[in-house]
Scaffold this motif. Structure first.
Motif, mmCIF file in Angstrom:
data_model
loop_
_atom_site.group_PDB
_atom_site.id
_atom_site.type_symbol
_atom_site.label_atom_id
_atom_site.label_comp_id
_atom_site.label_asym_id
_atom_site.label_seq_id
_atom_site.Cartn_x
_atom_site.Cartn_y
_atom_site.Cartn_z
ATOM 1 N N ARG A 1 2.049 57.250 -12.328
ATOM 2 C CA ARG A 1 3.617 56.586 -11.509
ATOM 3 C C ARG A 1 4.017 57.256 -10.049
ATOM 4 N NH1 ARG A 1 7.744 58.104 -16.007
ATOM 5 N NH2 ARG A 1 9.175 58.946 -14.368
ATOM 6 N N GLU A 2 3.412 57.958 -9.228
ATOM 7 C CA GLU A 2 3.125 58.113 -8.204
ATOM 8 C C GLU A 2 2.630 57.105 -7.000
ATOM 9 O OE1 GLU A 2 3.602 63.162 -8.232
ATOM 10 O OE2 GLU A 2 1.195 61.848 -7.432
ATOM 11 N N SER A 3 1.311 56.665 -7.656
ATOM 12 C CA SER A 3 0.970 54.591 -7.437
ATOM 13 C C SER A 3 2.271 54.602 -7.675
ATOM 14 C CB SER A 3 -0.441 55.448 -7.858
ATOM 15 O OG SER A 3 -1.628 56.233 -7.818
ATOM 16 N N ALA A 4 2.656 54.196 -8.571
ATOM 17 C CA ALA A 4 3.165 52.730 -8.671
ATOM 18 C C ALA A 4 4.550 52.877 -8.114
ATOM 19 C CB ALA A 4 3.331 53.009 -11.025
ATOM 20 N N SER A 5 5.075 53.815 -7.956
ATOM 21 C CA SER A 5 6.387 54.031 -7.223
ATOM 22 C C SER A 5 5.359 53.246 -5.272
ATOM 23 C CB SER A 5 6.589 55.148 -7.079
ATOM 24 O OG SER A 5 8.119 54.858 -6.530
ATOM 25 N N LEU A 6 4.733 53.947 -4.947
ATOM 26 C CA LEU A 6 4.257 54.079 -4.038
ATOM 27 C C LEU A 6 4.028 52.192 -3.804
ATOM 28 C CD1 LEU A 6 4.206 55.143 -0.848
ATOM 29 C CD2 LEU A 6 1.182 54.688 -1.302
ATOM 30 N N ALA A 7 3.622 52.077 -4.504
ATOM 31 C CA ALA A 7 3.428 50.246 -4.385
ATOM 32 C C ALA A 7 4.066 49.662 -4.313
ATOM 33 C CB ALA A 7 2.279 49.551 -5.801
ATOM 34 N N ALA A 8 4.895 49.907 -5.795
ATOM 35 C CA ALA A 8 6.635 49.271 -4.996
ATOM 36 C C ALA A 8 7.000 48.996 -3.659
ATOM 37 C CB ALA A 8 7.711 49.582 -7.158
ATOM 38 N N GLN A 9 7.319 50.334 -3.510
ATOM 39 C CA GLN A 9 8.283 50.166 -2.248
ATOM 40 C C GLN A 9 7.743 49.568 -0.931
ATOM 41 O OE1 GLN A 9 7.377 53.074 1.004
ATOM 42 N NE2 GLN A 9 10.294 53.268 0.802
ATOM 43 N N GLN A 10 5.716 49.788 -1.259
ATOM 44 C CA GLN A 10 5.177 48.535 -0.240
ATOM 45 C C GLN A 10 5.265 47.437 -0.281
ATOM 46 O OE1 GLN A 10 1.123 50.101 -1.019
ATOM 47 N NE2 GLN A 10 1.411 52.204 0.130
ATOM 48 N N LYS A 11 5.595 46.807 -1.336
ATOM 49 C CA LYS A 11 5.533 45.663 -1.116
ATOM 50 C C LYS A 11 6.789 44.996 -2.100
ATOM 51 C CE LYS A 11 4.290 41.974 -5.153
ATOM 52 N NZ LYS A 11 3.843 41.116 -6.877
ATOM 53 N N ALA A 12 8.239 45.366 -2.336
ATOM 54 C CA ALA A 12 9.116 45.511 -1.118
ATOM 55 C C ALA A 12 9.436 45.285 -0.098
ATOM 56 C CB ALA A 12 10.193 46.071 -2.045
ATOM 57 N N GLN A 13 9.064 46.189 0.791
ATOM 58 C CA GLN A 13 9.249 46.410 2.186
ATOM 59 C C GLN A 13 8.332 45.812 3.247
ATOM 60 O OE1 GLN A 13 8.193 50.108 3.924
ATOM 61 N NE2 GLN A 13 9.908 50.818 3.024
ATOM 62 N N LYS A 14 7.228 44.606 2.079
ATOM 63 C CA LYS A 14 6.477 43.702 3.215
ATOM 64 C C LYS A 14 7.713 42.390 2.840
ATOM 65 C CE LYS A 14 2.206 41.072 3.478
ATOM 66 N NZ LYS A 14 2.661 40.670 3.760
ATOM 67 N N ALA A 15 7.663 41.896 1.171
ATOM 68 C CA ALA A 15 8.545 41.133 1.001
ATOM 69 C C ALA A 15 10.210 40.470 2.036
ATOM 70 C CB ALA A 15 8.577 40.866 0.150
ATOM 71 N N LEU A 16 10.530 41.764 2.288
ATOM 72 C CA LEU A 16 12.117 41.606 3.311
ATOM 73 C C LEU A 16 11.460 41.552 5.246
ATOM 74 C CD1 LEU A 16 15.139 44.247 3.474
ATOM 75 C CD2 LEU A 16 13.702 44.011 5.114
ATOM 76 N N SER A 17 10.699 42.196 5.204
ATOM 77 C CA SER A 17 9.922 42.511 6.456
ATOM 78 C C SER A 17 9.691 41.414 7.159
ATOM 79 C CB SER A 17 8.715 44.306 7.213
ATOM 80 O OG SER A 17 7.189 43.428 6.510
ATOM 81 N N ASP A 18 8.851 40.315 6.097
ATOM 82 C CA ASP A 18 8.702 39.235 6.603
ATOM 83 C C ASP A 18 9.588 38.554 6.451
ATOM 84 O OD1 ASP A 18 5.655 40.586 6.557
ATOM 85 O OD2 ASP A 18 5.360 39.632 4.155
ATOM 86 N N ALA A 19 10.635 38.435 6.615
ATOM 87 C CA ALA A 19 11.296 36.699 5.825
ATOM 88 C C ALA A 19 12.158 37.513 7.462
ATOM 89 C CB ALA A 19 12.258 37.701 5.065
ATOM 90 N N ASP A 20 12.356 35.839 7.349
ATOM 91 C CA ASP A 20 13.502 35.725 8.645
ATOM 92 C C ASP A 20 15.100 35.788 8.395
ATOM 93 O OD1 ASP A 20 10.974 35.098 10.977
ATOM 94 O OD2 ASP A 20 10.953 33.040 9.435
ATOM 95 N N VAL A 21 15.246 34.925 6.836
ATOM 96 C CA VAL A 21 16.551 34.536 6.392
ATOM 97 C C VAL A 21 16.205 35.692 5.121
ATOM 98 C CG1 VAL A 21 18.387 33.760 5.074
ATOM 99 C CG2 VAL A 21 16.951 32.580 7.440
ATOM 100 N N LEU A 22 17.356 36.591 4.292
ATOM 101 C CA LEU A 22 17.249 36.967 3.008
ATOM 102 C C LEU A 22 18.629 36.095 2.067
ATOM 103 C CD1 LEU A 22 17.041 39.881 4.700
ATOM 104 C CD2 LEU A 22 15.126 39.828 2.535
ATOM 105 N N VAL A 23 17.841 35.532 1.112
ATOM 106 C CA VAL A 23 19.221 35.025 0.405
ATOM 107 C C VAL A 23 18.807 36.214 -1.477
ATOM 108 C CG1 VAL A 23 19.804 32.787 -1.010
ATOM 109 C CG2 VAL A 23 18.820 33.006 1.374
ATOM 110 N N PHE A 24 20.111 36.676 -1.304
ATOM 111 C CA PHE A 24 19.892 37.807 -2.488
ATOM 112 C C PHE A 24 21.182 37.036 -3.469
ATOM 113 C CE2 PHE A 24 19.926 40.752 0.628
ATOM 114 C CZ PHE A 24 18.796 41.733 0.527
ATOM 115 N N ALA A 25 20.549 36.458 -5.033
ATOM 116 C CA ALA A 25 21.359 36.083 -6.132
ATOM 117 C C ALA A 25 21.743 37.027 -7.107
ATOM 118 C CB ALA A 25 21.085 34.388 -6.045
#
Length: 207
Positions: A69-93
């Motif tokens: 569970r801890e590994s899954a939560s940490l992996a989720a955060q890392q993936k979400a943070q990379k997606a956000l940090s790589d973006a110049d524009v964020l579009v929320f639908a």
């Protein structure tokens, strides 16, 4: 090349904000100067933000082994943070569900809204943004007329997103498209939705 991340926060195939998401992507992909990627918060199945992640942080500091569970939560955060940090524009639908945003979108925000990642406090206790300069487009659908003064305070979706994006992420909201009232006014629903989707196309074309 501008990196555009489109965050899909509705798992209903016929949802209006789903149509907004699809319309935006279709229009944005016509622009060769844009690199469009997506993040479906439901498909990612992000664990809820909480003690599992806090435990993971603690164990990383002491070189302890993380449980599943801890590994899954940490992996989720890392993936979400990379997606956000790589973006110049964020579009929320996203829709308005039960007066707020879907919990899956809340998880995405929680994983990113972290001191030391999106903001920090300086020696004077003042907040400083660490990822400022990013642009945000909000695409929201809600069945009632929440823009009316007597209803606006009950909308904790768009109002929340505005507050978080500007006051805690330090991002600039450059466009908003809100489709509202299609459930409350069914006779005009088709026209309301069609007009809103044209505005979505316009928002994508501005990039």
């Amino acid at each position: 090349m501008t990196n555009v991340l489109v965050i899909k926060a509705n798992n209903r195939p016929d949802g209006i904000s789903t149509k907004m998401y699809e319309t935006f992507i279709e229009e944005a992909k016509k622009n060769s100067r844009l690199h469009v990627t997506t993040f479906d918060v439901f498909e990612e199945n992000l664990p809820h933000y909480g003690q599992d992640l806090f435990n993971a942080f603690g164990k990383l500091q002491t070189n302890e082994e993380l449980n599943e569970r801890e590994s899954a939560s940490l992996a989720a955060q890392q993936k979400a943070q990379k997606a956000l940090s790589d973006a110049d524009v964020l579009v929320f639908a996203f829709p308005l569900w039960n007066l707020t945003i879907p919990s899956a979108l809340q998880a995405f925000i929680d994983y990113n809204l972290q001191a030391g990642f999106t903001f920090k406090y300086n020696e004077q206790g003042q907040k400083e943004f660490l990822l400022s300069g990013k642009r945000v487009i909000l695409l929201n659908a809600r069945g009632g007329f929440y823009s009316a003064p007597e209803m606006n305070g009950m909308d904790m979706a768009v109002n929340y997103m505005r507050t978080v994006m500007t006051n805690f992420f330090g991002f600039d909201i450059t466009d908003e498209v809100i489709i509202e009232g299609h459930a409350q006014d069914p006779e005009n629903a088709s026209a309301i939705i069609a007009e809103g989707l044209e505005k979505v196309k316009e928002a994508a074309a501005k990039l």
